[in-house]
Enzyme design. Sequence first.
Site, PDB file in Angstrom:
ATOM      1  N   ASP A  21       0.825  -1.216   0.000  1.00  0.00           N
ATOM      2  CA  ASP A  21       0.000   0.000   0.000  1.00  0.00           C
ATOM      3  C   ASP A  21       0.862   1.271   0.000  1.00  0.00           C
ATOM      4  O   ASP A  21       1.975   1.276   0.523  1.00  0.00           O
ATOM      5  CB  ASP A  21      -0.913  -0.019   1.236  1.00  0.00           C
ATOM      6  CG  ASP A  21      -2.074   0.959   1.110  1.00  0.00           C
ATOM      7  OD1 ASP A  21      -2.419   1.332  -0.034  1.00  0.00           O
ATOM      8  OD2 ASP A  21      -2.625   1.358   2.149  1.00  0.00           O
ATOM      9  N   HIS A  38       2.130   3.144  -9.073  1.00  0.00           N
ATOM     10  CA  HIS A  38       1.912   1.711  -9.303  1.00  0.00           C
ATOM     11  C   HIS A  38       3.078   1.115 -10.092  1.00  0.00           C
ATOM     12  O   HIS A  38       3.542   0.013  -9.825  1.00  0.00           O
ATOM     13  CB  HIS A  38       0.597   1.476 -10.060  1.00  0.00           C
ATOM     14  CG  HIS A  38      -0.619   1.915  -9.302  1.00  0.00           C
ATOM     15  ND1 HIS A  38      -0.779   1.678  -7.954  1.00  0.00           N
ATOM     16  CD2 HIS A  38      -1.747   2.580  -9.693  1.00  0.00           C
ATOM     17  CE1 HIS A  38      -1.951   2.176  -7.554  1.00  0.00           C
ATOM     18  NE2 HIS A  38      -2.548   2.729  -8.595  1.00  0.00           N
ATOM     19  N   ASN A  69     -11.214  -2.663  -4.835  1.00  0.00           N
ATOM     20  CA  ASN A  69     -10.508  -1.752  -5.747  1.00  0.00           C
ATOM     21  C   ASN A  69     -11.220  -1.602  -7.095  1.00  0.00           C
ATOM     22  O   ASN A  69     -10.935  -0.677  -7.856  1.00  0.00           O
ATOM     23  CB  ASN A  69      -9.055  -2.196  -5.975  1.00  0.00           C
ATOM     24  CG  ASN A  69      -8.148  -2.004  -4.777  1.00  0.00           C
ATOM     25  OD1 ASN A  69      -7.176  -2.742  -4.590  1.00  0.00           O
ATOM     26  ND2 ASN A  69      -8.436  -1.008  -3.939  1.00  0.00           N
ATOM     27  N   ARG A  72     -12.550   1.854  -7.902  1.00  0.00           N
ATOM     28  CA  ARG A  72     -11.691   2.995  -8.277  1.00  0.00           C
ATOM     29  C   ARG A  72     -12.058   3.478  -9.685  1.00  0.00           C
ATOM     30  O   ARG A  72     -12.738   2.767 -10.435  1.00  0.00           O
ATOM     31  CB  ARG A  72     -10.223   2.562  -8.228  1.00  0.00           C
ATOM     32  CG  ARG A  72      -9.797   2.249  -6.800  1.00  0.00           C
ATOM     33  CD  ARG A  72      -8.303   2.236  -6.657  1.00  0.00           C
ATOM     34  NE  ARG A  72      -7.960   1.977  -5.263  1.00  0.00           N
ATOM     35  CZ  ARG A  72      -6.757   2.123  -4.760  1.00  0.00           C
ATOM     36  NH1 ARG A  72      -5.758   2.524  -5.529  1.00  0.00           N
ATOM     37  NH2 ARG A  72      -6.521   1.869  -3.493  1.00  0.00           N
ATOM     38  N   ARG A 195      -4.608  -1.884   9.090  1.00  0.00           N
ATOM     39  CA  ARG A 195      -5.844  -2.658   8.907  1.00  0.00           C
ATOM     40  C   ARG A 195      -5.593  -3.739   7.863  1.00  0.00           C
ATOM     41  O   ARG A 195      -4.616  -3.698   7.121  1.00  0.00           O
ATOM     42  CB  ARG A 195      -7.000  -1.751   8.495  1.00  0.00           C
ATOM     43  CG  ARG A 195      -6.737  -0.916   7.256  1.00  0.00           C
ATOM     44  CD  ARG A 195      -7.965  -0.062   6.873  1.00  0.00           C
ATOM     45  NE  ARG A 195      -7.641   0.872   5.801  1.00  0.00           N
ATOM     46  CZ  ARG A 195      -7.524   2.189   5.967  1.00  0.00           C
ATOM     47  NH1 ARG A 195      -7.693   2.741   7.157  1.00  0.00           N
ATOM     48  NH2 ARG A 195      -7.226   2.962   4.934  1.00  0.00           N
TER      49      ARG A 195
HETATM   50  C1  IPE Z   1      -5.465  -2.695   0.060  1.00  0.00           C
HETATM   51  O1  IPE Z   1      -5.163  -1.356  -0.099  1.00  0.00           O
HETATM   52  C2  IPE Z   1      -5.469  -3.381  -1.265  1.00  0.00           C
HETATM   53  C3  IPE Z   1      -4.169  -3.482  -1.943  1.00  0.00           C
HETATM   54  C4  IPE Z   1      -3.026  -3.102  -1.469  1.00  0.00           C
HETATM   55  C5  IPE Z   1      -4.209  -4.102  -3.237  1.00  0.00           C
HETATM   56  P1  IPE Z   1      -6.295  -0.235  -0.212  1.00  0.00           P
HETATM   57  O2  IPE Z   1      -5.585   1.048  -0.379  1.00  0.00           O
HETATM   58  O3  IPE Z   1      -7.288  -0.612  -1.252  1.00  0.00           O
HETATM   59  O4  IPE Z   1      -6.997  -0.361   1.208  1.00  0.00           O
HETATM   60  P2  IPE Z   1      -7.824   0.716   2.039  1.00  0.00           P
HETATM   61  O5  IPE Z   1      -8.887   1.254   1.123  1.00  0.00           O
HETATM   62  O6  IPE Z   1      -6.865   1.785   2.459  1.00  0.00           O
HETATM   63  O7  IPE Z   1      -8.356  -0.034   3.218  1.00  0.00           O
HETATM   64  C1  IPE Z   2      -1.795   0.219  -3.284  1.00  0.00           C
HETATM   65  O1  IPE Z   2      -1.580   1.571  -3.360  1.00  0.00           O
HETATM   66  C2  IPE Z   2      -2.061  -0.380  -4.645  1.00  0.00           C
HETATM   67  C3  IPE Z   2      -3.464  -0.724  -4.877  1.00  0.00           C
HETATM   68  C4  IPE Z   2      -4.418  -0.682  -3.988  1.00  0.00           C
HETATM   69  C5  IPE Z   2      -3.810  -1.158  -6.214  1.00  0.00           C
HETATM   70  P1  IPE Z   2      -2.766   2.631  -3.325  1.00  0.00           P
HETATM   71  O2  IPE Z   2      -3.179   2.908  -4.729  1.00  0.00           O
HETATM   72  O3  IPE Z   2      -3.853   2.184  -2.420  1.00  0.00           O
HETATM   73  O4  IPE Z   2      -2.021   3.890  -2.721  1.00  0.00           O
HETATM   74  P2  IPE Z   2      -2.540   4.887  -1.618  1.00  0.00           P
HETATM   75  O5  IPE Z   2      -2.979   4.065  -0.432  1.00  0.00           O
HETATM   76  O6  IPE Z   2      -3.676   5.652  -2.218  1.00  0.00           O
HETATM   77  O7  IPE Z   2      -1.365   5.745  -1.309  1.00  0.00           O
HETATM   78 MG    MG Z   3      -4.168   2.417  -0.425  1.00  0.00          MG
END
Ligand code: IPE
Ligand code: IPE
Ligand code: MG
Length: 244
Positions: A21, A38, A69, A72, A195
Site C-alpha cells: 500500500d 503503481h 478496488n 476505483r 488494517r
Molecule cells: C489494500 O489497499 C489493497 C491493496 C493493497 C491491493 P487499499 O488502499 O485498497 O486499502 P484501504 O482502502 O486503504 O483499506
Molecule cells: C496500493 O496503493 C495499490 C493498490 C491498492 C492497487 P494505493 O493505490 O492504495 O495507494 P494509496 O494508499 O492511495 O497511497
Molecule cells: Mg491504499
Amino acid sequence: MDPGLRRDDNTVPTHIAIIMDGNGRWAKARGLPRTAGHKKGAESLRRAMNACRKHGVKHLTVYAFSSENWNRPADEINDLMQLLQHYLRNELQTLHENQIRLRFIGDLSQLDEHLREQVDETVNQTTRHSQFNLTIALSYGGRQEITRAVQKLAKDIQAGRLKPEQVTEQIIAGALDTAELPEPDLLIRTGGEQRISNFLLWQSAYTEFYFCDTLWPDFGESELEAALQDFSKRERRFGTAGES
Ligand code: IPE
Ligand code: IPE
Ligand code: MG
C-alpha cells in the site's frame, strides 16, 4: 545479511504476505499521476521477492488488487491491469530462471478475457517450478473467497458428495483459493495504515502482523530485512501457555 537470519533458522518465515500500500501517496507527493506510483511499485515487488529468496522464505503472497478496488476510477483500473500484463510478459523469463511458481488467488472471472488467458498461460508455464512460490492476489477479497468456498461446499452437500457434519476446518481451508498454500507466518502492510482491508481473513488467524510507514514504492531489501528481524523476536504461542 544479519547473522540472526539464517536459512535453516525456523525464525525465518516460510510464508510472507504483503499488503503493498501507498503507491498513490508516493506519486502524489511527487506531483505524479497515481499510475507512476503503481509502476514504481512493480519494482518494489521484484526487490521484495529477491530479498525473500535470499533469506530462505519459500512463499510470497502479495495483494495487488482487492475486490473493493473495482470501485476505483476506470482509468486507474485500466492502468493497473495493463501494468499487470507488462509484468507477466517481462517476468516470465525470471520465473523460469529462478524456478519460481506463480499462482493467482481471487475472483479472476471479473477480469477481461484477454488478461485472464494471459494469466492462465503464465501460471500454467510455471507449475513445475518449486524453488519459490509467488502468489498474486488479484480481484481478491477474503470475504468473497470464503463466500465462494461456502457456495462450493453447499453444492457438494446438495449433490450428496459431502455430509454437513463432514465440514471441518480442513475442508473449508481446502475449498479456499489458497488450498495449496501454507498459512502466512508474517503479514507486512506498508503505507502506514493498520488494517487488513479484506486480505487473507481465514488464513491469517495466527499470522504475525508488521506495519511500516514506508510507502510501497520505497520498500526494498533493507525494509524487508527489518521486518524479518522483527519477526525473529516474536514468540508465537497459538493459544498455548508458551515457554515462560
Ligand atoms: C489494500 O489497499 C489493497 C491493496 C493493497 C491491493 P487499499 O488502499 O485498497 O486499502 P484501504 O482502502 O486503504 O483499506
Ligand atoms: C496500493 O496503493 C495499490 C493498490 C491498492 C492497487 P494505493 O493505490 O492504495 O495507494 P494509496 O494508499 O492511495 O497511497
Ligand atoms: Mg491504499
